[in-house]
Design a protein around this motif. Structure first.
Motif, PDB file in Angstrom:
ATOM      1  N   LEU A 321      36.137 -59.371 -92.007  1.00  0.00           N
ATOM      2  CA  LEU A 321      36.833 -58.117 -92.218  1.00  0.00           C
ATOM      3  C   LEU A 321      37.421 -58.073 -93.623  1.00  0.00           C
ATOM      4  O   LEU A 321      37.547 -59.092 -94.305  1.00  0.00           O
ATOM      5  N   ALA A 322      37.794 -56.890 -94.044  1.00  0.00           N
ATOM      6  CA  ALA A 322      38.363 -56.708 -95.383  1.00  0.00           C
ATOM      7  C   ALA A 322      39.568 -57.607 -95.584  1.00  0.00           C
ATOM      8  O   ALA A 322      40.415 -57.756 -94.705  1.00  0.00           O
ATOM      9  N   MET A 323      39.619 -58.238 -96.768  1.00  0.00           N
ATOM     10  CA  MET A 323      40.737 -59.077 -97.207  1.00  0.00           C
ATOM     11  C   MET A 323      40.880 -60.365 -96.405  1.00  0.00           C
ATOM     12  O   MET A 323      41.922 -60.996 -96.416  1.00  0.00           O
ATOM     13  N   ARG A 324      39.821 -60.749 -95.677  1.00  0.00           N
ATOM     14  CA  ARG A 324      39.854 -61.999 -94.915  1.00  0.00           C
ATOM     15  C   ARG A 324      38.681 -62.868 -95.353  1.00  0.00           C
ATOM     16  O   ARG A 324      37.602 -62.843 -94.781  1.00  0.00           O
ATOM     17  N   GLN A 325      38.898 -63.603 -96.424  1.00  0.00           N
ATOM     18  CA  GLN A 325      37.907 -64.497 -97.002  1.00  0.00           C
ATOM     19  C   GLN A 325      36.599 -63.770 -97.309  1.00  0.00           C
ATOM     20  O   GLN A 325      35.502 -64.315 -97.115  1.00  0.00           O
ATOM     21  N   GLN A 326      36.738 -62.547 -97.795  1.00  0.00           N
ATOM     22  CA  GLN A 326      35.564 -61.836 -98.290  1.00  0.00           C
ATOM     23  C   GLN A 326      35.199 -62.388 -99.656  1.00  0.00           C
ATOM     24  O   GLN A 326      36.067 -62.554-100.527  1.00  0.00           O
ATOM     25  N   ILE A 327      33.936 -62.662 -99.863  1.00  0.00           N
ATOM     26  CA  ILE A 327      33.479 -63.229-101.126  1.00  0.00           C
ATOM     27  C   ILE A 327      32.754 -62.146-101.919  1.00  0.00           C
ATOM     28  O   ILE A 327      31.800 -61.535-101.438  1.00  0.00           O
ATOM     29  N   HIS A 328      33.252 -61.893-103.133  1.00  0.00           N
ATOM     30  CA  HIS A 328      32.678 -60.870-104.012  1.00  0.00           C
ATOM     31  C   HIS A 328      32.166 -61.529-105.293  1.00  0.00           C
ATOM     32  O   HIS A 328      32.822 -62.418-105.848  1.00  0.00           O
ATOM     33  N   GLN A 329      31.022 -61.071-105.761  1.00  0.00           N
ATOM     34  CA  GLN A 329      30.554 -61.472-107.077  1.00  0.00           C
ATOM     35  C   GLN A 329      30.975 -60.380-108.043  1.00  0.00           C
ATOM     36  O   GLN A 329      30.488 -59.246-107.965  1.00  0.00           O
ATOM     37  N   ASP A 338      41.239 -63.273 -99.822  1.00  0.00           N
ATOM     38  CA  ASP A 338      41.875 -63.660 -98.561  1.00  0.00           C
ATOM     39  C   ASP A 338      43.310 -63.160 -98.584  1.00  0.00           C
ATOM     40  O   ASP A 338      44.244 -63.847 -98.176  1.00  0.00           O
ATOM     41  N   SER A 339      43.452 -61.923 -99.069  1.00  0.00           N
ATOM     42  CA  SER A 339      44.781 -61.401 -99.387  1.00  0.00           C
ATOM     43  C   SER A 339      45.487 -60.751 -98.212  1.00  0.00           C
ATOM     44  O   SER A 339      46.613 -60.272 -98.367  1.00  0.00           O
ATOM     45  N   TYR A 340      44.855 -60.731 -97.032  1.00  0.00           N
ATOM     46  CA  TYR A 340      45.466 -59.982 -95.936  1.00  0.00           C
ATOM     47  C   TYR A 340      46.789 -60.591 -95.491  1.00  0.00           C
ATOM     48  O   TYR A 340      47.764 -59.888 -95.274  1.00  0.00           O
ATOM     49  N   ASN A 341      46.843 -61.927 -95.330  1.00  0.00           N
ATOM     50  CA  ASN A 341      48.073 -62.563 -94.855  1.00  0.00           C
ATOM     51  C   ASN A 341      48.006 -64.043 -95.178  1.00  0.00           C
ATOM     52  O   ASN A 341      46.982 -64.544 -95.656  1.00  0.00           O
ATOM     53  N   ALA A 342      49.096 -64.769 -94.908  1.00  0.00           N
ATOM     54  CA  ALA A 342      49.112 -66.196 -95.229  1.00  0.00           C
ATOM     55  C   ALA A 342      50.112 -66.941 -94.367  1.00  0.00           C
ATOM     56  O   ALA A 342      51.165 -66.420 -94.013  1.00  0.00           O
ATOM     57  N   SER A 343      49.737 -68.161 -94.027  1.00  0.00           N
ATOM     58  CA  SER A 343      50.600 -69.133 -93.364  1.00  0.00           C
ATOM     59  C   SER A 343      50.149 -70.489 -93.870  1.00  0.00           C
ATOM     60  O   SER A 343      49.085 -70.599 -94.493  1.00  0.00           O
ATOM     61  N   PRO A 344      50.906 -71.548 -93.642  1.00  0.00           N
ATOM     62  CA  PRO A 344      50.486 -72.856 -94.162  1.00  0.00           C
ATOM     63  C   PRO A 344      49.097 -73.284 -93.694  1.00  0.00           C
ATOM     64  O   PRO A 344      48.278 -73.743 -94.507  1.00  0.00           O
ATOM     65  N   ASP A 345      48.789 -73.131 -92.405  1.00  0.00           N
ATOM     66  CA  ASP A 345      47.469 -73.524 -91.917  1.00  0.00           C
ATOM     67  C   ASP A 345      46.376 -72.687 -92.559  1.00  0.00           C
ATOM     68  O   ASP A 345      45.329 -73.207 -92.968  1.00  0.00           O
ATOM     69  N   ALA A 346      46.595 -71.382 -92.633  1.00  0.00           N
ATOM     70  CA  ALA A 346      45.602 -70.502 -93.230  1.00  0.00           C
ATOM     71  C   ALA A 346      45.444 -70.779 -94.718  1.00  0.00           C
ATOM     72  O   ALA A 346      44.339 -70.695 -95.266  1.00  0.00           O
TER      73      ALA A 346
END
Length: 462
Positions: A321-329, A338-346
């Motif tokens: 899904l958007a902003m979840r480890q999407q890889i763009h060239q 991977d800008s959607y959210n963050a926690s230590p594990d993620a």
């Protein structure tokens, strides 16, 4: 949000199901959708005005009737003689929404799978729905509508043709999961992991585990809970639950076990060993954590009588899904959004993905929010992890992330580190740091809006 026109219930039924009293309007008129955003009201809608910190949506009741809404709930005294649609009086509109959703869900006789956990809920929900789609017509939570409002609205998306439902269920306070379990009533559930997200409110990982286990409150004799055997706290539940539990992971005792895990050409490959034998699985995403998510999806598919090879084939088409480890060239650089959210594990999982790339690796890491008293320690450990994992350049954004930078410097004093307070400062720093061939990871909590950095990277380099 307004649900699709999937419903067919009368206004009279609606009042009964939500515990309300019809003040005015046609009792036999049909409600076909539910909305909490007045701007999305349409003919056939039931409008549920919620009281927020800044706005009481009751003021929009006249506007939704103008838009053609069939009915509205209200917890405020109103003059029903001026209403052009039906008005249903309730003690509390939020509670009435949940009651209505719970009653509507009970009309559905197919399997409902609940998904929760500290990290990976949305990705796992998407994978479970995809695996089940090899056999069933699946309704799934849209986006991350996993809250006290989002889950009820999800229930109204159940349609006559729906054969299975996959519902993401999130919580950040005591008691929230129990309420969601009453609404969604999943007979099957996946618990992805127990991290430290929302520990500011829940105080300990043990408390987080206890709260998330309320997802099983409505379990019946045939119910099954799928747990991540690689998570220490979840592994500790072996033999201790009053219902059937299956484990997924890399541990030799897991019921669904990943073997020969490898990454190659932007995909994860592994062999799943289970009671039915062994089957190769390929996922077009990177990260060892994605393997565990896929195992959970395949376990649920197997439990619900989907042919495992067909479910695995479906997973081979997964798209993040958007902003979840999407890889763009983007021109001469690679961007991992991977800008959607963050926690230590993620954060650690994302760093592992970044460091699987062969060229110069730039990590742009922003504050991880809602960590309470463990925030400094968590940020410092993530900084140390980034340095050990092989990051070549580190840019931090925000007050808390400055501690992340300190942890990285303690681990590897020679690592180039730039400490920024804002996204604009980070963008300015990146202008002088990036080289052709770089791979750039951008990650931070939702409140940090690090998608602004991603947007600049893509616009600047495309």
């Amino acid at each position: 949000m307004c649900t699709p026109k999937a419903m067919q219930i009368t206004i009279k039924e609606t009042a009964r199901m939500c515990g309300g009293k019809l003040l005015c309007g046609e009792p036999q008129k049909i409600i076909s959708s539910v909305c909490v955003d007045s701007r999305q009201a349409q003919p056939g809608s039931l409008f549920v005005p919620l009281k927020g910190e800044r706005t009481d949506a009751h003021i929009y009741i006249p506007a939704v009737f103008t838009a053609g809404a069939a009915a509205a709930l209200t917890q405020e005294p109103v003059d029903g003689t001026t209403a052009t649609g039906a008005l249903i009086s309730v003690p509390d509109t939020a509670e009435a929404l949940q009651k209505l959703a719970a009653a509507y869900r009970r009309r559905f006789t197919g399997p409902v799978v609940g998904i929760t956990g500290s990290v990976g809920k949305t990705t796992t929900k998407e994978m479970v729905a995809l695996a089940l789609s090899a056999r069933y017509q699946v309704m799934k939570t849209q986006g991350n509508q996993n809250s006290q409002v989002g889950v009820p609205l999800t229930m109204f998306q159940l349609e006559p043709q729906t054969e299975a439902a996959v519902v993401e269920m999130g919580m950040s306070q005591f008691g929230e999961m129990a309420r969601l379990a009453k609404i969604a009533a999943p007979q099957f559930a996946v618990l992805t992991n127990i991290g430290v997200s929302h520990i500011e409110n829940l105080h300990s990982q043990e408390a987080i585990l206890r709260e998330k286990l309320h997802i099983t409150d409505g379990f019946v004799a045939q119910s099954i809970l799928v747990l991540n055997g690689d998570d220490k706290l979840l592994a500790g539940l072996r033999g201790k639950t009053p219902f059937r539990t299956v484990f997924v992971g890399t541990q030799p005792w897991c019921d669904y076990r990943a073997e020969a895990v490898r990454s190659e050409k932007g995909a994860m490959h592994f062999v799943m060993a289970y009671h039915g034998g062994r089957i190769p699985v390929s996922l077009p995403v990177l990260g060892a954590h994605q393997v565990t998510n896929a195992l959970a999806a395949l376990a649920i598919a197997d439990v619900l009588h989907v042919e495992v090879p067909a479910a695995a084939k479906a997973l081979s088409t997964y798209e993040p899904l958007a902003m979840r480890q999407q890889i763009h060239q983007a021109g001469h650089i690679t961007v991992i959004d991977d800008s959607y959210n963050a926690s230590p594990d993620a954060m650690r999982g994302a760093l592992n993905v970044l460091c699987s790339f062969p060229h110069r690796r730039v990590a742009v890491l922003a504050d991880m929010l809602e960590l309470g008293s463990v925030s400094q320690e968590a940020h410092r450990h993530c900084g140390q992890y980034a340095a050990r994992a092989g990051v070549d350049v580190l840019v931090t954004v925000g007050t808390e992330a400055a501690t992340l930078a300190q942890g990285a410097a303690q681990e590897r004093a020679e690592l180039p580190v730039r400490v920024c307070q804002t996204n604009a400062q980070a963008i300015a720093a990146l202008k002088g740091l990036l080289h052709p061939g770089d791979t750039v990871l951008v990650k931070g909590s939702r409140g940090m809006h690090t998608e602004e950095i991603v947007s600049w990277l893509l616009a600047e380099n495309c």
